[in-house]
Design an enzyme around this catalytic site. Structure first.
Site, PDB file in Angstrom:
ATOM      1  N   ARG A 180       0.841  -1.199   0.000  1.00  0.00           N
ATOM      2  CA  ARG A 180       0.000   0.000   0.000  1.00  0.00           C
ATOM      3  C   ARG A 180       0.876   1.248   0.000  1.00  0.00           C
ATOM      4  NH1 ARG A 180      -1.903  -3.572   3.905  1.00  0.00           N
ATOM      5  NH2 ARG A 180      -3.998  -4.421   3.537  1.00  0.00           N
TER       6      ARG A 180
ATOM      7  N   HIS B 281      -3.688   3.067  -5.769  1.00  0.00           N
ATOM      8  CA  HIS B 281      -4.044   1.782  -5.151  1.00  0.00           C
ATOM      9  C   HIS B 281      -4.306   0.704  -6.195  1.00  0.00           C
ATOM     10  CE1 HIS B 281      -4.948  -0.385  -1.482  1.00  0.00           C
ATOM     11  NE2 HIS B 281      -6.029  -0.891  -2.043  1.00  0.00           N
TER      12      HIS B 281
ATOM     13  N   ARG C  30      -1.622  -1.875  -6.558  1.00  0.00           N
ATOM     14  CA  ARG C  30      -1.669  -3.025  -5.642  1.00  0.00           C
ATOM     15  C   ARG C  30      -2.505  -4.147  -6.254  1.00  0.00           C
ATOM     16  NH1 ARG C  30      -1.286  -5.060  -0.389  1.00  0.00           N
ATOM     17  NH2 ARG C  30      -3.228  -5.689   0.649  1.00  0.00           N
TER      18      ARG C  30
ATOM     19  N   HIS D 150      -3.088 -10.026   2.854  1.00  0.00           N
ATOM     20  CA  HIS D 150      -4.524 -10.263   2.987  1.00  0.00           C
ATOM     21  C   HIS D 150      -4.768 -11.409   3.955  1.00  0.00           C
ATOM     22  CE1 HIS D 150      -4.696  -8.161  -1.034  1.00  0.00           C
ATOM     23  NE2 HIS D 150      -5.619  -7.535  -0.338  1.00  0.00           N
TER      24      HIS D 150
END
Length: 340
Positions: A207, A292, A295, A318
């Site tokens: 991020r 973003h 990502r 995640h």
């Protein structure tokens, strides 16, 4: 009973003064332009006293949203669950908003609806808005359960918040877009940090906040490893570095000293540079690209390279397969060799 008196002012106008004296409560008074408003105010406060809610109300009226957010952060830290760096940025941003000066008891659903409309007008996504407002809802939950303000109402529940509809963005880089983006960085971006940030985002699936926060003490170029601390989900994670990522890191201006932040750029400055780059890219035909999205692109590339689900999740951070799935958008063409 409340005492209501009519008072004549020097200019000839009339006002109504209310005084409430109750055993066990500090006396209060207020002046109104009409007797009706004075009676309504008196009845409301006497009712809260009768129901035992007045102490809660007085405390909530003395506690601003900004102070409550500080207390929220401290409560999380004492409980062993400190806020992540991105969440802390959201809290600090709330404390700079005009609503931060409003007393907790006076914060209304209308105030929050106005804030929601501001964020939507700024182009913020539904998920971002919902993440930001969740901290305000958490403040009211703590106020009710742990701060002896059991009767305070949570206005967050009375606002219609934008729905995410369960659909995440699926923006991926089209063939040739990466080259055009990096080329534009060389020609029109004054900051020396934007191009390496883009490459590192594509190589690490990190991020923006993670890349801007990492320090050299958490980078081992020989072992090709980087550690992110205080991530969005509250965990630390270490990831392997590709050869391309290592080369980029070695070429950074901060690489010689090996001290301080790897990307020596403040978030506000980086966002401004990125926004200027976006405008330039639009002229080149590259539209609707957010940082973003890199990502998403990096996560999809990991899967297309053959990494297993658990391996990819180790890199991206995640926690669930469902969230990893939202970030993975495999191109059908990449499956042709496998299906024959």
């Amino acid at each position: 009973m409340a005492t209501i008196r009519q008072r004549k002012n020097q200019d000839g106008s009339k006002t109504w003064q209310v005084q409430i004296r109750r055993k066990g409560h500090a006396p209060i008074s207020r002046t109104f332009d009409s007797k009706k408003d004075a009676e309504l105010w008196a009845r409301g406060h006497e009712r809260t006293m009768d129901l035992g809610e007045y102490k809660d109300l007085r405390v909530a009226q003395a506690l601003t949203l900004s102070d409550a957010l500080d207390r929220y952060v401290e409560t999380r830290e004492r409980g062993g669950k400190p806020l992540s760096a991105p969440s802390m940025r959201m809290v600090r941003k709330w404390q700079k908003h005009r609503l931060a000066l409003v007393a907790l008891a006076n914060l209304t659903a209308a105030d929050l609806a106005s804030w929601r409309d501001e964020r939507l007008a700024e182009g913020r996504s539904a998920s971002t808005i919902r993440n930001e407002i969740s901290h305000i809802s958490n403040v009211f939950t703590l106020a009710r359960t742990e701060w002896a303000l059991g009767k305070i109402k949570n206005p967050v529940r009375d606002v219609n918040w934008p729905s995410t509809n369960g659909n995440g963005r699926d923006r991926r880089l089209a063939p040739g877009e990466e080259e055009k983006i990096l080329e534009q960085c060389d020609t029109s971006v004054k900051s020396i940090w934007v191009k390496p940030m883009i490459i590192l985002a594509l190589e690490t699936a990190a991020r923006r906040g993670e890349l801007l926060s990492v320090v050299w003490e958490d980078v081992d170029l020989e072992k090709r490893e980087m550690r992110f601390r205080g991530t969005k989900n509250g965990d630390d994670r270490s990831i392997p570095l590709s050869t391309r990522a290592v080369e980029v890191l070695k070429g950074l201006p901060s690489a010689d000293a090996k001290q301080g932040r790897v990307i020596d750029c403040k978030e506000v400055a980086f966002v401004q540079c990125w926004q200027r780059l976006q405008k330039q890219l639009c002229k080149k035909g590259i539209r609707d690209l957010r940082f973003h999205d890199l990502r998403h692109e990096a996560t999809s590339r990991l899967i297309e390279k053959g990494l297993g689900v658990m391996e990819a999740a180790h890199v991206t951070g995640h926690r669930s397969l469902q969230m990893l799935k939202r970030y993975t958008h495999i191109r059908p063409q990449s499956l042709l060799d496998k299906i024959g």
